[in-house]
Design a protein around this motif. Structure first.
Motif, short mmCIF file in Angstrom:
data_model
loop_
_atom_site.label_atom_id
_atom_site.label_comp_id
_atom_site.label_asym_id
_atom_site.label_seq_id
_atom_site.Cartn_x
_atom_site.Cartn_y
_atom_site.Cartn_z
N SER A 34 -41.77 14.80 -30.22
CA SER A 34 -41.11 15.51 -30.51
C SER A 34 -39.91 16.40 -30.15
O SER A 34 -38.49 15.85 -30.76
CB SER A 34 -41.66 17.07 -31.39
OG SER A 34 -42.85 16.08 -32.14
N GLN A 35 -40.54 16.48 -29.07
CA GLN A 35 -38.98 17.02 -28.01
C GLN A 35 -38.42 16.20 -27.63
O GLN A 35 -37.27 15.92 -27.35
CB GLN A 35 -40.21 17.97 -26.63
CG GLN A 35 -40.84 18.98 -26.80
CD GLN A 35 -41.01 19.73 -25.64
OE1 GLN A 35 -41.65 18.91 -25.23
NE2 GLN A 35 -41.86 21.13 -25.83
N THR A 39 -35.76 15.07 -29.95
CA THR A 39 -35.03 16.18 -30.44
C THR A 39 -33.95 15.53 -28.95
O THR A 39 -32.46 16.04 -29.85
CB THR A 39 -35.51 17.70 -30.41
OG1 THR A 39 -36.37 17.68 -31.05
CG2 THR A 39 -34.95 18.72 -30.66
N SER A 40 -34.24 15.75 -28.14
CA SER A 40 -33.82 16.00 -26.88
C SER A 40 -32.92 13.80 -27.30
O SER A 40 -30.91 14.00 -27.78
CB SER A 40 -33.98 15.40 -26.27
OG SER A 40 -32.99 14.45 -24.88
N ILE A 69 -29.69 15.07 -30.34
CA ILE A 69 -28.96 16.05 -29.36
C ILE A 69 -27.84 15.42 -29.31
O ILE A 69 -26.78 14.99 -28.29
CB ILE A 69 -29.06 17.49 -28.84
CG1 ILE A 69 -30.64 18.15 -29.98
CG2 ILE A 69 -28.28 18.31 -27.86
CD1 ILE A 69 -31.42 18.99 -28.29
#
Length: 406
Positions: free
Chosen positions: A277-278, A281-282, A285
């Motif tokens: 998930s991280q 997300t990165s 972005i």
């Protein structure tokens, strides 16, 4: 005009267009630079966070654990023509050893993607000191092998890692619960009259309460005697070179050895989902910041094309080809992307250093050597692509029509 003169001419025109329209150029420079700072800093931050979580989690456990297969009930099939109604209860799993574990260990040692192999005998026991008692997990290990899998010596807070000849190393929480210090005696009771008294020679703190409150490290032979498993081991711990390939390697090792193989990706599925998930997300972005940078470059160059219509017409009338006009605006887009990403990457690196030195981070943020050059390359390519539409529009102007603009 030769090739070198043509390129120099195109560079001069591109720079002149950018400098003449200095206010818009300055604004887009600031916008792209801030975007590149965000991309580089967020990427470094999330990468550092993930690395810290992985080190803290996998630093206290094996990447792959080889275990005996689970015991299951074997039910005979019903005779032909009959319907059997079976009521089956799951079979309890007793403490069992791995058969021919020395051969399995040697097979694992020869696997190129495995870095370390450590046979372990583990089982439950009761730790006692005076009237205080606690449930513990005995781990009989070969220190030379086990410390390559879990470097417990890095987390020692007192004493030394010595487990032979009636010595033991315990966790800080267990020491606090039983009131133990270095040199104190600890009685271990594994049931059925199997007891031993050991001296505490070291205390560790792994940072995981469950491990610090239960683990007791012993010599392999002493643990085998206490658990009534002479000459046996119950698990073989391994570490692999590529931690994110652990599940695939575990499947292959299970087929190779006939044992049950558990990877950290299976036992820590929630952690793996959080890491994914991280990463997602990165990426999101970076995608949206990149799109904003691309649209910013395209809008500035589109305005520049309209404002420079007369100059473009003059250049075309003086003999400049459509290809030269096209390359002039493509160069502008590439210059904006490369220059701003370089400045943004430098500012992001300074920001990372400032947070590392003055921030309250529980880990160090590292900027990978390829991150800033990679961001510059992507930003330059984005600038060129964003300039494609305005550049084509400028190149298609008819000189006779364009020169009429005042």
């Amino acid at each position: 005009m030769g090739l070198g003169g043509s390129l120099w001419f195109e560079w001069k025109i591109a720079l002149r267009f950018l400098l003449d329209n200095y206010l818009q150029t300055l604004l887009i420079l600031v916008g792209i630079t801030v975007g590149c700072v965000v991309i580089v800093f967020i990427t470094a931050l999330i990468t550092g966070l993930q690395g810290n979580v992985i080190v803290r989690t996998l630093g206290t456990q094996a990447h792959i654990r080889m275990l005996p297969p689970d015991e299951v009930n074997r039910v005979l099939p019903a005779p032909p023509g009959l319907l059997a109604l079976d009521l089956e209860n799951p079979r309890p799993q007793r403490l069992r050893s791995i058969g021919n574990w020395q051969e399995v260990r040697d097979v694992l040692d020869r696997q190129p993607d495995i870095l370390a192999v450590s046979p372990v005998v583990s089982g439950p026991a009761m730790g006692r000191r005076g009237v205080a008692r606690a449930s513990v997990a005995l781990l009989g290990i070969d220190p030379a092998r086990y410390l390559r899998v879990v470097p417990v010596t890095d987390d020692l807070i007192a004493g030394r890692f010595e487990i032979g000849a009636g010595h033991a190393v315990i966790g800080k929480e267990l020491a606090d619960d039983l009131g133990l210090e270095l040199g104190d005696k600890l009685r271990l009771d594994a049931g059925e009259g199997r007891e031993a008294i050991v001296d505490v020679t070291g205390i560790f703190e792994l940072g995981v309460r469950e491990l610090d409150a239960r683990h007791v490290y012993l010599d392999l032979k002493q643990a085998q005697t206490l658990l009534d498993l002479p000459g046996a081991v119950t698990v073989i711990d391994t570490t692999v070179a590529d931690i994110f390939a652990a599940e695939d390697i575990a499947v292959r090792l299970a087929r190779l050895t006939g044992l049950k193989a558990e990877s950290w990706m299976t036992t820590n599925s929630e952690l793996l989902n959080a890491l994914r998930s991280q990463t997602m997300t990165s990426q999101v972005i970076r995608l949206f910041v990149g799109l904003s940078v691309a649209f910013g470059i395209a809008s500035v160059l589109a305005v520049s094309v309209v404002q420079r219509t007369r100059e473009i017409g003059i250049l075309r009338a003086m003999g400049s080809s459509r290809g030269q006009i096209l390359r002039v605006f493509l160069l502008q887009g590439g210059l904006l992307g490369m220059l701003c990403s370089g400045i943004g990457g430098g500012l992001a690196w300074l920001l990372v250093e400032a947070f590392n030195h003055f921030g309250a981070w529980p880990f160090v943020i590292l900027v990978e050597p390829t991150l800033i050059p990679g961001a510059m390359a992507v930003a330059t390519l984005t600038g060129v692509l964003a300039a494609a539409v305005p550049a084509r529009r400028a190149a298609r102007y008819d000189p006779a029509v364009a020169i009429r603009y005042v």
